[in-house]
Scaffold this motif. Structure first.
Motif, PDB file in Angstrom:
ATOM      1  N   HIS A   1      83.111  41.237  25.240  1.00 33.49           N
ATOM      2  CA  HIS A   1      84.001  41.868  24.256  1.00 33.49           C
ATOM      3  C   HIS A   1      85.434  41.336  24.233  1.00 33.49           C
ATOM      4  CE1 HIS A   1      80.993  44.851  23.269  1.00 33.49           C
ATOM      5  NE2 HIS A   1      80.846  45.141  24.547  1.00 33.49           N
TER       6      HIS A   1
ATOM      7  N   ALA B   1      87.765  49.200  21.599  1.00 32.47           N
ATOM      8  CA  ALA B   1      86.867  50.180  20.979  1.00 32.47           C
ATOM      9  C   ALA B   1      85.409  49.738  21.117  1.00 32.47           C
ATOM     10  CB  ALA B   1      87.228  50.372  19.518  1.00 32.47           C
ATOM     11  N   ALA B   2      85.153  48.446  20.925  1.00 34.55           N
ATOM     12  CA  ALA B   2      83.793  47.932  21.066  1.00 34.55           C
ATOM     13  C   ALA B   2      83.306  48.066  22.505  1.00 34.55           C
ATOM     14  CB  ALA B   2      83.739  46.477  20.616  1.00 34.55           C
TER      15      ALA B   2
ATOM     16  N   ARG C   1      84.373  50.320  24.681  1.00 36.62           N
ATOM     17  CA  ARG C   1      84.135  51.754  24.902  1.00 36.62           C
ATOM     18  C   ARG C   1      82.764  52.170  24.375  1.00 36.62           C
ATOM     19  NH1 ARG C   1      87.968  55.350  26.388  1.00 36.62           N
ATOM     20  NH2 ARG C   1      90.153  54.679  26.548  1.00 36.62           N
ATOM     21  N   ALA C   2      82.407  51.680  23.182  1.00 35.48           N
ATOM     22  CA  ALA C   2      81.117  52.026  22.582  1.00 35.48           C
ATOM     23  C   ALA C   2      79.968  51.517  23.447  1.00 35.48           C
ATOM     24  CB  ALA C   2      81.023  51.446  21.169  1.00 35.48           C
ATOM     25  N   ASP C   3      80.109  50.318  23.983  1.00 32.81           N
ATOM     26  CA  ASP C   3      79.103  49.744  24.869  1.00 32.81           C
ATOM     27  C   ASP C   3      78.940  50.604  26.125  1.00 32.81           C
ATOM     28  OD1 ASP C   3      77.220  47.925  25.627  1.00 32.81           O
ATOM     29  OD2 ASP C   3      78.587  46.233  25.865  1.00 32.81           O
TER      30      ASP C   3
ATOM     31  N   ARG D   1      79.720  53.824  26.455  1.00 28.06           N
ATOM     32  CA  ARG D   1      79.114  55.118  26.089  1.00 28.06           C
ATOM     33  C   ARG D   1      77.599  54.998  25.977  1.00 28.06           C
ATOM     34  NH1 ARG D   1      83.625  55.668  22.624  1.00 28.06           N
ATOM     35  NH2 ARG D   1      82.394  54.890  20.852  1.00 28.06           N
ATOM     36  N   ALA D   2      77.131  53.925  25.345  1.00 30.97           N
ATOM     37  CA  ALA D   2      75.685  53.730  25.203  1.00 30.97           C
ATOM     38  C   ALA D   2      75.018  53.582  26.569  1.00 30.97           C
ATOM     39  CB  ALA D   2      75.409  52.508  24.336  1.00 30.97           C
TER      40      ALA D   2
ATOM     41  N   SER E   1      85.745  56.087  31.922  1.00 30.53           N
ATOM     42  CA  SER E   1      84.702  56.624  31.041  1.00 30.53           C
ATOM     43  C   SER E   1      83.723  57.503  31.810  1.00 30.53           C
ATOM     44  CB  SER E   1      83.955  55.472  30.359  1.00 30.53           C
ATOM     45  OG  SER E   1      84.828  54.690  29.580  1.00 30.53           O
TER      46      SER E   1
END
Length: 313
Positions: free
Chosen positions: A172, A189-190, A192-194, A196-197, A287
């Protein structure tokens, strides 16, 4: 007493522990503990192969460790390899090199095995104490993966997911072959999304919400602790079993993700090999704390390496 040598070869670093193990009590007495940043996982997420220069850095460290093991007279040696060598197409080349240098074949363990060793190493000193509530959630934030283990005196559930400081940085935060300095809001943001998944995936196996004490392992966590304490240099004794609040972790993470390479490199406790990847590692820790509601993390310098050493004896 049995004198053992444990080697943990991860995505970012390779580490050695030579220790005397009392088989009656399970106690370890360190004789030599060292770490070398070799970045074995350089480019693996993109190419699927271990880079020649990464292999040579790793073999150079193995030659140094072989000398230490001979000098201290370890009776038994166990070499455990983790995320990067699990993923690589040319891992046979890695195995042959280690056998030639150290005389033992590296065990390319699964993520779940990695998690079990981490739990044993991290909680061995905590058992029997009443100052920390059980169950523990042990998180080992590595270069290529992060292991989650929940347990009391023994591990009950474990899961490894592919979020680590090196893997996330390369996935990223790299643009045109260079780490963005500092990363953009879109890149963070990308990432963070990774994360979270991956946490959703871990939660399918590990009851993250059941834990009462969060125990954090490995270089990203220990470096955050050193920064939080404003240590003039890396000090394992002050880092081991230190506690960091979630608010402080958030403050440090935001600064790391908004800083330049030069600013991070000026931190006196920062290993040069972590300067470009520490922001991603800190974000994984933050996170996890946000997801589990943990108000603090207990930092352990004892981890998979200690678990490997105990397993030998």
């Amino acid at each position: 007493m049995t004198r053992v040598a444990a080697v943990d070869c991860g995505t970012n670093s390779i580490r050695l522990l030579v220790a005397d193990v009392d088989r009656r009590t399970g106690e370890l007495t360190d004789l030599d503990r060292r770490m070398t940043i070799v970045r074995l996982g350089q480019g693996v997420d993109r190419t699927g192969r271990l880079a020649p220069e990464a292999l040579e850095r790793t073999f150079a460290a193995c030659r140094e460790y072989a000398g230490v093991i001979r000098e201290l007279g370890a009776e038994k040696v166990r070499f455990v390899a983790t995320s990067a060598s699990r993923d690589a197409e040319n891992r046979d080349e890695f195995v042959r090199g280690v056998v030639d240098i150290l005389g033992v074949e590296p065990e390319v363990i699964t993520g779940d095995q990695e998690a079990e060793f981490s739990f044993t190493g991290a909680t061995g000193e905590l058992k029997g104490g009443d100052h920390l509530e059980k169950p523990y959630l042990v998180v080992d934030i590595g270069g290529g993966s992060t292991e989650f283990v929940v347990g009391d005196d023994h591990a009950r559930a474990a899961r490894s997911v592919d979020i680590g400081c090196v893997r996330l940085t390369e996935r990223h935060l790299v643009h045109d072959g260079e780490v963005t300095d500092p990363p953009t809001h879109e890149q963070v943001a990308a990432m963070r999304a990774d994360i979270r998944a991956a946490l959703d995936l871990a939660a399918q196996t590990v009851p993250l919400g059941e834990a009462r004490t969060l125990v954090g392992l490995a270089g990203s966590v220990t470096t955050v602790s050193a920064i939080a304490q404003e240590l003039p240099e890396y000090d394992s004794a002050r880092i081991h079993h230190s506690r960091i609040s979630r608010a402080r972790v958030r403050q440090i993470t935001e600064w790391l993700l908004g800083s330049t390479h030069a600013e991070r490199a000026e931190i006196p406790s920062m290993h040069p090999g972590r300067v470009d990847v520490i922001g991603a590692g800190a974000l994984v820790l933050l996170s996890i704390m946000e997801r589990t509601g943990a108000e603090e993390v207990v930092v352990s310098e004892h981890d998979i390496l200690d678990g490997i050493a105990w397993s030998i004896a």
